[in-house]
Design an enzyme around this catalytic site. Structure first.
Site, mmCIF file in Angstrom:
data_model
loop_
_atom_site.group_PDB
_atom_site.id
_atom_site.type_symbol
_atom_site.label_atom_id
_atom_site.label_comp_id
_atom_site.label_asym_id
_atom_site.label_seq_id
_atom_site.Cartn_x
_atom_site.Cartn_y
_atom_site.Cartn_z
ATOM 1 N N GLU A 61 83.382 28.590 26.591
ATOM 2 C CA GLU A 61 83.184 29.463 25.428
ATOM 3 C C GLU A 61 82.164 30.555 25.714
ATOM 4 O OE1 GLU A 61 81.582 27.398 22.007
ATOM 5 O OE2 GLU A 61 81.777 25.456 22.964
ATOM 6 N N ASN A 84 86.673 31.257 22.879
ATOM 7 C CA ASN A 84 87.079 30.195 23.808
ATOM 8 C C ASN A 84 88.261 30.656 24.643
ATOM 9 O OD1 ASN A 84 85.635 28.961 21.496
ATOM 10 N ND2 ASN A 84 86.096 27.021 22.518
ATOM 11 N N THR A 108 81.831 31.969 19.396
ATOM 12 C CA THR A 108 82.137 31.863 20.824
ATOM 13 C C THR A 108 83.634 32.039 21.029
ATOM 14 O OG1 THR A 108 82.384 29.449 20.734
ATOM 15 C CG2 THR A 108 80.205 30.322 21.338
#
Ligand code: ADP
Ligand code: RBF
Ligand code: MG
Length: 180
Positions: free
Chosen positions: A104, A46, A44
């Site tokens: 995210e 961020n 993910t």
């Protein structure tokens, strides 16, 4: 805990995004919690939670959303700016009992290299579900995999697919780096 029962195949009406969507926000890809999302096969990207204030979205409901992400060119890898479908989590990650809110984004694309430091423009088109606590990491991952399918199916609809060409996504001029 995730309520039992089957999930809807798509999220949001077929006719297209309804207010407050599309939501537009942006931020620079920063280091996250380093919990090994990548090892789970769900990296993910961020962005600083202050990215939510771009456009005044700090009061956005926590949960899972889908839409498109525009990624700036990466001098490190030589990659060109490009747009990808994405699913994202905004919230407290109850499974991990976070004390800070996080934003995210999992891009639905296989990358050969990391792109920390790139700028990401987001157009959020719909809400998939609230965030849940889970009995196990396995059930969290299983639900995220389903989010990816729901997101893909949702964006396959014409009234959503057209946002892939939203000029906001590839406009990196004058982006102020928030949260650095
Ligand atoms: P962190 O805790 O630092 O966010 P992750 O394990 O979540 O670490 O990995 C995120 C990083 O992986 C992103 O910042 C990006 O550079 C890279 N990455 C590679 N592929 C993807 C993808 N499909 N979606 C999002 N990030 C990706
Ligand atoms: N974390 C939670 O604690 N609860 C959730 O419901 C949740 N849903 C997520 C949905 C998506 C699409 C993504 C990308 C992440 C989600 N997360 C959730 C965050 C997750 O805990 C985080 O990405 C971890 O780092 C995965 O190991
Ligand atoms: Mg991350």
């Amino acid at each position: 805990m995730r309520p039992d029962g089957p999930r809807d195949p798509t999220a949001g009406p077929d006719s297209g995004p309804v207010p407050p969507f599309p939501l537009r926000l942006n931020g620079k890809v920063i280091k996250g919690f380093g919990r090994g999302s990548k090892e789970l096969g769900i990296p993910t990207a961020n962005i600083p939670v202050t990215g939510l204030s771009v456009g005044g979205h700090e009061d956005i409901e926590s949960g899972v959303y889908y839409g498109y992400a525009g990624l700036s060119a990466s001098p490190a890898t030589g990659s060109k700016p490009n747009v990808y479908p994405m699913v994202m989590s905004i919230g407290w990650n109850p499974f991990y009992k976070n004390t800070v809110r996080s934003v995210e984004v999992h891009l639905l694309h296989k990358f050969d290299q990391d792109f920390y430091g790139s700028h990401m423009n987001l157009v959020i088109l719909g809400f998939i579900r609230p965030e849940y606590d889970y009995v196990s990491l396995e059930s969290l991952v299983e639900d995220i995999r389903e989010d990816m399918e729901v997101g893909k199916r949702s964006m396959d609809r014409n009234a959503y697919a057209e946002f892939r060409r939203d000029p906001y996504l590839l406009d990196f001029e004058g982006r102020t780096e928030v949260g650095e």
